[in-house]
Design a protein around this motif. Structure first.
Motif, PDB file in Angstrom:
ATOM      1  N   ARG A   1       5.195   2.066   1.605  1.00 44.54           N
ATOM      2  CA  ARG A   1       6.543   1.625   1.954  1.00 44.54           C
ATOM      3  C   ARG A   1       6.547   0.686   3.155  1.00 44.54           C
ATOM      4  NH1 ARG A   1      10.550   4.192  -0.668  1.00 44.54           N
ATOM      5  NH2 ARG A   1       9.954   5.945  -2.000  1.00 44.54           N
ATOM      6  N   LEU A   2       5.563   0.825   4.032  1.00 44.41           N
ATOM      7  CA  LEU A   2       5.512  -0.023   5.223  1.00 44.41           C
ATOM      8  C   LEU A   2       4.990  -1.429   4.941  1.00 44.41           C
ATOM      9  CD1 LEU A   2       4.153   2.453   7.934  1.00 44.41           C
ATOM     10  CD2 LEU A   2       6.468   1.537   7.739  1.00 44.41           C
ATOM     11  N   MET A   3       4.319  -1.605   3.795  1.00 40.24           N
ATOM     12  CA  MET A   3       3.693  -2.896   3.501  1.00 40.24           C
ATOM     13  C   MET A   3       4.690  -4.044   3.431  1.00 40.24           C
ATOM     14  SD  MET A   3       0.464  -2.736   0.924  1.00 40.24           S
ATOM     15  CE  MET A   3       0.514  -1.107   0.282  1.00 40.24           C
TER      16      MET A   3
ATOM     17  N   VAL B   1      -4.917   3.267   5.145  1.00 46.65           N
ATOM     18  CA  VAL B   1      -5.639   2.027   4.833  1.00 46.65           C
ATOM     19  C   VAL B   1      -5.812   1.815   3.334  1.00 46.65           C
ATOM     20  CG1 VAL B   1      -8.052   2.850   4.768  1.00 46.65           C
ATOM     21  CG2 VAL B   1      -7.526   0.596   5.697  1.00 46.65           C
ATOM     22  N   GLY B   2      -5.836   2.902   2.546  1.00 46.70           N
ATOM     23  CA  GLY B   2      -6.128   2.789   1.114  1.00 46.70           C
ATOM     24  C   GLY B   2      -5.232   1.839   0.343  1.00 46.70           C
ATOM     25  N   PRO B   3      -3.898   2.048   0.331  1.00 41.82           N
ATOM     26  CA  PRO B   3      -3.019   1.175  -0.464  1.00 41.82           C
ATOM     27  C   PRO B   3      -3.049  -0.282  -0.030  1.00 41.82           C
ATOM     28  CG  PRO B   3      -1.888   3.200   0.146  1.00 41.82           C
ATOM     29  CD  PRO B   3      -3.158   3.174   0.926  1.00 41.82           C
ATOM     30  N   VAL B   4      -3.093  -0.540   1.281  1.00 40.70           N
ATOM     31  CA  VAL B   4      -3.018  -1.928   1.739  1.00 40.70           C
ATOM     32  C   VAL B   4      -4.309  -2.686   1.435  1.00 40.70           C
ATOM     33  CG1 VAL B   4      -3.768  -1.424   4.106  1.00 40.70           C
ATOM     34  CG2 VAL B   4      -2.351  -3.422   3.659  1.00 40.70           C
ATOM     35  N   VAL B   5      -5.454  -2.040   1.571  1.00 43.12           N
ATOM     36  CA  VAL B   5      -6.728  -2.688   1.253  1.00 43.12           C
ATOM     37  C   VAL B   5      -6.792  -3.043  -0.229  1.00 43.12           C
ATOM     38  CG1 VAL B   5      -9.185  -2.208   0.941  1.00 43.12           C
ATOM     39  CG2 VAL B   5      -8.125  -1.813   3.154  1.00 43.12           C
TER      40      VAL B   5
ATOM     41  N   THR C   1      -1.569  -5.471  10.721  1.00 50.00           N
ATOM     42  CA  THR C   1      -1.034  -4.414  11.591  1.00 50.00           C
ATOM     43  C   THR C   1      -1.339  -3.030  11.037  1.00 50.00           C
ATOM     44  OG1 THR C   1       0.761  -5.836  12.362  1.00 50.00           O
ATOM     45  CG2 THR C   1       1.056  -3.464  12.630  1.00 50.00           C
ATOM     46  N   ILE C   2      -1.129  -2.849   9.744  1.00 49.93           N
ATOM     47  CA  ILE C   2      -1.349  -1.532   9.130  1.00 49.93           C
ATOM     48  C   ILE C   2      -2.829  -1.162   9.154  1.00 49.93           C
ATOM     49  CG2 ILE C   2      -1.112  -0.170   7.025  1.00 49.93           C
ATOM     50  CD1 ILE C   2       1.294  -1.891   6.295  1.00 49.93           C
ATOM     51  N   ILE C   3      -3.688  -2.117   8.795  1.00 51.31           N
ATOM     52  CA  ILE C   3      -5.129  -1.836   8.796  1.00 51.31           C
ATOM     53  C   ILE C   3      -5.615  -1.565  10.213  1.00 51.31           C
ATOM     54  CG2 ILE C   3      -7.412  -2.794   8.317  1.00 51.31           C
ATOM     55  CD1 ILE C   3      -6.174  -4.325   5.992  1.00 51.31           C
TER      56      ILE C   3
ATOM     57  N   ILE D   1      -7.506   1.835  11.561  1.00 52.38           N
ATOM     58  CA  ILE D   1      -8.814   1.838  12.242  1.00 52.38           C
ATOM     59  C   ILE D   1      -8.713   2.574  13.566  1.00 52.38           C
ATOM     60  CG2 ILE D   1     -10.618   0.398  13.280  1.00 52.38           C
ATOM     61  CD1 ILE D   1      -9.852  -1.806  11.287  1.00 52.38           C
ATOM     62  N   SER D   2      -7.631   2.327  14.298  1.00 54.76           N
ATOM     63  CA  SER D   2      -7.432   2.983  15.590  1.00 54.76           C
ATOM     64  C   SER D   2      -7.351   4.503  15.435  1.00 54.76           C
ATOM     65  CB  SER D   2      -6.154   2.468  16.258  1.00 54.76           C
ATOM     66  OG  SER D   2      -6.212   1.067  16.464  1.00 54.76           O
ATOM     67  N   LEU D   3      -6.599   4.956  14.436  1.00 49.63           N
ATOM     68  CA  LEU D   3      -6.477   6.398  14.198  1.00 49.63           C
ATOM     69  C   LEU D   3      -7.821   7.020  13.845  1.00 49.63           C
ATOM     70  CD1 LEU D   3      -3.151   6.509  12.120  1.00 49.63           C
ATOM     71  CD2 LEU D   3      -3.490   7.334  14.455  1.00 49.63           C
TER      72      LEU D   3
END
Length: 470
Positions: free
Chosen positions: A318-320, A369-373, A327-329, A333-335
């Motif tokens: 939903r954030l994409m 990261v899964g959906p956006v990648v 930004t999402i990726i 990575i930070s988390l």
């Protein structure tokens, strides 16, 4: 296809995939009882895992090529049939090697079915709807992976180890019916030539890579028994690049793999999934071997990991449409760095709550990261090659997880062999933290806006048809 038909087909496909993923995740809790039934030691489990892994990863590129050439429906129907047949082989196996063959078919089913969701989303959804549906697809797969081991343990303890595979066979039949009834038969673009050379070379590449960890786990990294398999993989890869350039419709889309939309997110995914898989195995050894706690505690710690993964898939999808892929990726990575970094200070008396928080952060990172990648990877792919592109990526993801698991086992054993089994987790976690942080270097290469995810990105106009699909 009409909007209503697309929505219906997507949910039928995803529910069938959920059942297959569930079945894929059921065999590990049954391993000890299976080996006991045949009077074999724990060492024989490597053959079981290798047979399953070869089926799961060794044929995914071929399944993608067949999906593009003959249509997706015939491939997923074949995969569901393999699940039913392979599970019956396992449940009724008169000899150990029949059981290994059944595990191979079970893995092969996953190779044919699981990546189909990525292909379907890439073909029928764009803009905001692509993000939502990719996240929903990820949610279905994670729920299947979460429920599989839990129900498997119950069935193995109460009804015997073969009972869970009878259930998997039933689920294979149900998924077959779901695909047959609910998924449309969209014909592919038939190729005049079958890329036989590509199939053989890909099998040698993946077979070699999957065999390397088996030799390392059995004989140790100093034995050099793993070197021939590694050399075979490297030589086969070099030959594959030459062979695929000569094919009109190759098994692997080398040209698209060279684009930033494929290789950059793939590298980030490899780094993150290797670290994720490593932590999964590290946690098992640390909690049981170092802290001396029962295996139930490991299961309880894996529950928040998979639950946060499932929820993060939905949120990420939903954030994409609102945030950039970069930004999402970057956030994921930070988390992951924070979650793994917490393990660098873990000790014998580290509390369950501390590990619980660490696993939750790691699960959230991988789920985000899964959906956006996956969306970035299919964003510029030719529609006639979506099967090849998506199946190739899932292969890369699976191999990364397998290599990550082996890395964890080897490094943990090396540190523990030095007489510091307590510090083995923190030392390995420190290496993984630095390794994961390396993904930040590739983040800048991810475009701020991705075609097919955000309207108007990269010069592609947003059409009215894209505004509402699901």
């Amino acid at each position: 296809m009409e909007e209503k038909s697309v929505r219906k087909a997507f949910h039928f496909l995803c529910f069938g995939i959920l059942l297959v993923v569930f079945a894929e995740a059921t065999h590990i809790p049954a391993y000890p009882k299976m080996l006991e039934h045949f009077g074999l030691g724990a060492g024989y489990s490597v053959y079981m895992q290798l047979g399953f892994a070869l089926g799961l990863t060794g044929f995914q590129p071929l399944m993608g090529w067949m999906s593009d050439s003959f249509g997706q429906k015939i491939v997923i129907l074949f995969g569901a049939a393999c699940m039913a047949l392979g599970s019956l082989f396992i449940a009724t196996a008169p000899a150990f090697w029949v059981l290994v063959a059944g595990l191979f078919l079970k893995g092969f089913s996953g190779a044919a079915v699981i990546p189909a969701g990525v292909t379907f989303v890439g073909r029928y959804f764009t803009n905001e709807q692509r993000g939502k549906t990719m996240g929903l697809y990820g949610f279905y797969t994670v729920i299947g992976g979460l429920a599989g081991p839990l129900l498997s343990g119950i069935f193995v303890d109460r009804f015997g180890w073969s009972s869970i595979f009878v259930l998997c066979a039933v689920f294979g039949v149900i998924s077959f019916l779901l695909f047959a009834y609910g998924v449309p038969n969209v014909k592919g673009e038939k190729s005049e030539h079958f890329d036989f050379g590509g199939v053989i070379l890909v099998f040698f590449i993946l077979g070699g890579l999957l065999t390397v960890p088996t030799f390392i786990n059995n004989y140790g990294i100093s034995s050099w028994m793993w070197v021939p398999a590694f050399v075979i993989s490297i030589v086969s890869f070099a030959l594959l690049l030459v062979v695929e350039k000569r094919q009109k419709k190759p098994l692997l889309d080398i040209d698209y793999a060279k684009t930033r939309n494929f290789w950059v997110p793939s590298i980030i995914a490899v780094i993150m999934y290797m670290s994720f898989s490593s932590v999964m195995y590290l946690l098992t050894f640390f909690v049981q071997s170092v802290q001396g706690k029962p295996s139930t505690v490991v299961g309880l710690l894996q529950f928040p990991l998979f639950l946060t993964m499932a929820l993060a898939n939905l949120l990420s999808g939903r954030l994409m449409a609102k945030l950039s892929a970069r930004t999402i990726i970057g956030t994921s990575i930070s988390l992951l760095v924070i979650g793994i970094g917490m393990l660098t200070v873990a000790k014998v008396d580290t509390s369950f709550l501390y590990l619980f928080v660490s696993m939750s952060l790691i699960g959230t990172a991988i789920g985000t990261v899964g959906p956006v990648v996956k969306s970035v990877i299919v964003s510029k792919a030719n529609e006639s090659r979506l099967g090849v592109v998506s199946f190739t990526y899932i292969t890369i993801e699976n191999v990364a997880s397998r290599v990550g698991a082996s890395f964890a086992l080897v490094t943990f054993a090396l540190f523990a062999a030095g007489g510091n089994s307590v510090g083995a987790l923190s030392s390995t976690a420190l290496l993984l933290t630095v390794f994961t942080a390396a993904a930040f270097f590739f983040l800048i290469l991810i475009p701020k806006k991705i075609a097919g995810i955000q309207g108007g990105a990269e010069g592609l106009p947003e059409s009215k048809e894209d505004t509402k699909v699901i």
